[in-house]
Write a protein that holds these residues in place. Structure first.
Motif, mmCIF file in Angstrom:
data_model
loop_
_atom_site.group_PDB
_atom_site.id
_atom_site.type_symbol
_atom_site.label_atom_id
_atom_site.label_comp_id
_atom_site.label_asym_id
_atom_site.label_seq_id
_atom_site.Cartn_x
_atom_site.Cartn_y
_atom_site.Cartn_z
ATOM 1 N N THR A 461 7.203 -28.438 -34.767
ATOM 2 C CA THR A 461 8.947 -28.496 -35.812
ATOM 3 C C THR A 461 8.737 -27.492 -35.921
ATOM 4 O OG1 THR A 461 8.479 -30.673 -36.313
ATOM 5 C CG2 THR A 461 9.464 -29.036 -37.457
ATOM 6 N N GLY A 494 20.564 -26.521 -30.275
ATOM 7 C CA GLY A 494 19.708 -27.124 -31.762
ATOM 8 C C GLY A 494 21.604 -26.435 -31.934
ATOM 9 N N PHE A 504 14.494 -27.679 -36.027
ATOM 10 C CA PHE A 504 13.782 -28.133 -34.918
ATOM 11 C C PHE A 504 12.592 -29.036 -34.124
ATOM 12 C CE2 PHE A 504 15.774 -24.124 -31.853
ATOM 13 C CZ PHE A 504 16.597 -25.174 -31.367
ATOM 14 N N LEU A 507 9.629 -29.280 -30.229
ATOM 15 C CA LEU A 507 9.718 -27.555 -29.457
ATOM 16 C C LEU A 507 7.824 -27.841 -28.803
ATOM 17 C CD1 LEU A 507 10.278 -25.126 -32.048
ATOM 18 C CD2 LEU A 507 11.261 -25.922 -30.103
ATOM 19 N N ILE A 514 13.323 -18.596 -30.169
ATOM 20 C CA ILE A 514 14.472 -18.535 -31.088
ATOM 21 C C ILE A 514 15.174 -18.160 -30.930
ATOM 22 C CG2 ILE A 514 15.288 -20.179 -32.839
ATOM 23 C CD1 ILE A 514 12.639 -20.861 -33.323
#
Length: 732
Positions: A461, A494, A504, A507, A514
């Motif tokens: 995350t 997202g 997020f 992952l 990102i």
């Protein structure tokens, strides 16, 4: 402004006192700009509507109080609860009410802060600082006849976030076509005009006279002010119609018809009932469309969770004129035109089915399943079945992807589309990157089954914010992609929240890029940025800052006059001088560009008979004391000079000759540069002459070099005189 509620007994936070019996809470409400106390604000205490231990997302108001002259309120006789929330609503008769919000500086009850209120507690410090609203108004007319249009819905759509009370953002025109918003939160809006039904035969529009949201001009609403003149002239709507058949000529019913504009943005008439779906005889018809060029796509309309058994493989998507977007034929329709004959033939699609399990062999529900084509585009999406009968027919962990065109795909399993699974993404075949994933071959009319996968790693995350570069403000409502470093295809996507926040989950581990990007063709933003983070399985990385820069800013108005004003507004908070040229012909404005640059003044345009209202307002905003008027009174009349003086200009300087060549020569005499550019200043063909001249104007302005004019086969005496004193000349 930020407030924090800590548990009672903590060392910081709202003051609490034990009073016995029931509890109470209170605070003070003020103006967020002046700090003055606000009376007439209703403070309402809410508790969750679910049973104990449940969270159904609902809230119930239980008690309220109204602020007094000192801005204070107290809500008493409250039962103990650790999930109170408080909202603030202006119930006064102020001409501009204060905007609704929830404690603690939240837009609505759902994003508010929980307040712990034990039994017998008097809790103070539940304060709020509210923003005064503003408004806007205008009139809607028929673009052809000029007559007023009644009963047109007008929507004020914020660029960022949403209006917490949706009723404040929607009004309807009166019999004379007028409308007014009186209590909008201060900020930037796009204003949309939508007739109530396709029977009205008008196309929806955005201010100013725009046919899509992305092209719409922004309206700024200031506190305690009404923005006037946000008008619209609606064009007659166009109609597009056609028929969808199979290869044998039989009608294909109940498939969806989608329209895309020249930018690739999806378009509809805007009406809720307009689904763009074929009827039983395969025909379709979409009315009340803006004029424009469209590409037409037909595809299955999708469905719920069913799988892995497939009853219907569906229809492969197709475009009018081709199987892919790049092959599609554009269909042009004019305002009020009705065009039919858009015939599309669909081929039978193929399907992919399978299961998703964890390392122990248990079914994993609510995972996202996507079919990705060879170019990395997601062409179909579904979810694995949770095994709950309430979710519909299906088997736990099963999925199906239907309506796939014949070809090769990779299948991605990732964190849920609607629910979180907590697992890291995996491709069919066990790979963690698109480039290493196993290919899945799909044939028309067949089902490719056993396309299974097993998730083993816990997802990581990332929590943080997207900001503009160099410590700039947060960037809301932009899209994000996460992909393993070195891969071209994202595995999780997202969007930032209203304050630029990022959360997020699901992952992969390792080096993850990102990427900040625009959300789709027609997006309101063009931010770009990339950050690479190192993640361990199941790790949570907090405090991440992703920097992004806006790549494109559009400066535009409905006409060249307003476009010039928008350029001025975007580049100058004020100016000592302005340069004014006629809007209906280019030579004077062209020659005046270097003068405007030398004076550090904006170049504004206007009609010749009077100063355009938009230009007059801009002159007043800038506070200009001097105006340079280009051209004789034949080009810009004495009325223009008078209007400039009425807008606050003290000194008007006219630079005008008997013709465009002399005007350009007079302007050249005021410039410091001793080298000149020579351009064509007129041509019998209106499509000739100006393009090369305009192309060099920016360079000439940057270099403070005069622009002088010639005809294609003649050197005017006025220009010859300038060339006689110039150090050099460049012909463009």
């Amino acid at each position: 402004m930020f407030f924090t509620v800590l548990a009672v007994g903590a060392s910081m936070g709202p003051a609490a006192a034990q009073v016995g019996g029931t509890s109470a809470l209170g605070g003070r409400v003020t103006d967020d700009t002046t700090g003055e106390p606000l009376a007439g604000i209703s403070a309402l205490a809410w508790i969750p509507s679910g049973e104990a231990g449940e969270e159904d997302g609902g809230w119930v108001g239980v008690a309220s109080a109204t602020t007094q002259a000192d801005g204070r309120y107290r809500i008493g006789d409250l039962q103990p609860n650790d999930d109170y929330r408080v909202t603030f609503d202006d119930v006064s008769d102020r001409p501009f009410r204060y905007t609704y919000e929830a404690y603690d500086d939240a837009q609505d009850i759902f994003s508010g802060t929980d307040i712990d209120l034990p039994a017998g507690t008097e809790l103070d410090g539940i304060d709020a600082a509210l923003t005064m609203s503003g408004g806007l108004r205008g009139r809607v007319t028929d673009a052809v006849t000029g007559s007023a249009l009644a009963d047109v819905d007008v929507f004020a759509e914020p660029l960022v976030g949403e209006i917490s009370d949706f009723r404040l953002g929607t009004v309807r025109t009166a019999a004379d076509g007028t409308y007014a918003f009186a209590h909008l939160p201060a900020g930037d809006y796009r204003v949309r005009f939508l007739p109530q039904s396709t029977a009205d035969r008008y196309a929806q529009a955005w201010w100013r006279e725009r046919t899509t949201a992305v092209a719409a001009d922004v309206v700024t609403v200031d506190r305690a002010r009404i923005r006037e003149g946000v008008d619209a002239a609606l064009q007659p709507g166009a109609t597009l119609a056609g028929r969808v058949t199979d290869p044998d000529g039989r009608p294909v019913a109940f498939v969806c018809v989608e329209l895309y504009d020249e930018h690739g943005a999806a378009v509809s008439s805007g009406f809720v009932g307009d689904l763009g779906m074929t009827a039983e005889d395969g025909t379709w018809r979409i009315e009340a469309l803006p004029a424009g060029d469209y590409r037409v796509r037909v595809a299955g309309c999708g469905g719920g969770l069913i799988g892995p058994e497939v009853d219907d493989v569906g229809w492969a998507p197709a475009w009018f004129g081709g199987d892919r977007a790049g092959d599609a034929e554009s269909v042009a329709i004019a305002a009020g035109e009705e065009r039919g004959g858009v015939e599309i033939t669909l081929q039978r699609g193929g399907a992919v089915t399978g299961f998703l399990t964890d390392a122990a062999g248990a079914a994993v529900g609510w995972a996202c399943v996507r079919a990705v084509d060879a170019e990395g585009w997601v062409v179909a999406e579904s979810e694995t079945h949770p095994g709950d009968p309430e979710a519909g027919e299906g088997v736990a962990g099963g999925y199906q992807l239907t309506g796939l065109a014949a070809g090769s795909y990779r299948v991605l399993f990732s964190d849920g589309c609607s629910e979180l699974t907590g697992y890291a993404p995996v491709w069919h075949g066990g790979a963690d990157r698109f480039e290493d994933a196993a290919a899945v071959v799909v044939a028309s009319g067949t089902v490719t089954d056993d396309i299974d996968a097993t998730v083993t790693a816990e997802g990581a995350t990332v929590i943080g914010v997207v900001r503009e570069r160099d410590g700039g403000p947060p960037v809301p409502d932009v899209c994000l992609d996460a992909r393993p470093r070195g891969s071209a295809v994202p595995v999780v996507s997202g969007m930032t929240g209203p304050t630029g926040e990022v959360h997020f989950s699901g992952l992969p581990s390792g080096a993850v890029e990102i990427i900040v990007r625009e959300c789709a063709p027609g997006s309101f933003t063009s931010y770009r940025g990339t950050l690479t983070v190192e993640l361990d399985p199941g790790a949570e990385l907090d405090g991440v800052v992703i920097e992004a820069a806006d790549q494109v800013e559009r400066l535009a108005g409905p006409t060249r006059v307003e476009t010039a004003v928008e350029i001025s507004r975007a580049t100058r908070p004020s100016a000592d001088a302005v340069v004014v040229a006629r809007a209906d012909d280019y030579p004077d404005a062209l020659a005046g560009a270097p003068l405007a640059a030398q004076l550090d003044a904006p170049l504004l345009l206007t009609g010749g008979s009077a100063l355009h209202l938009a230009a007059a307002e801009e002159v007043a905003r800038l506070g200009a004391e001097t105006a340079y008027v280009l051209g004789s009174e034949t080009a810009l009349s004495a009325r223009v000079v008078a209007d400039l003086e009425a807008s606050g200009v003290d000194d008007v300087v006219r630079i005008g000759g008997a013709n465009r060549f002399e005007t350009a020569a007079l302007i050249a005499g005021r410039l410091d540069g001793d080298a000149v550019y020579v351009v064509e200043g007129g041509h019998a063909d209106p499509a000739r002459g100006w393009p090369d001249a305009v192309a060099v104007s920016g360079l000439a302005a940057a270099q403070a070099r005069p622009i002088v004019l010639v005809e294609r086969d003649r050197l005017p005496e006025e220009t010859r005189a300038v060339l006689g004193t110039a150090a050099s000349a460049t012909i463009v």
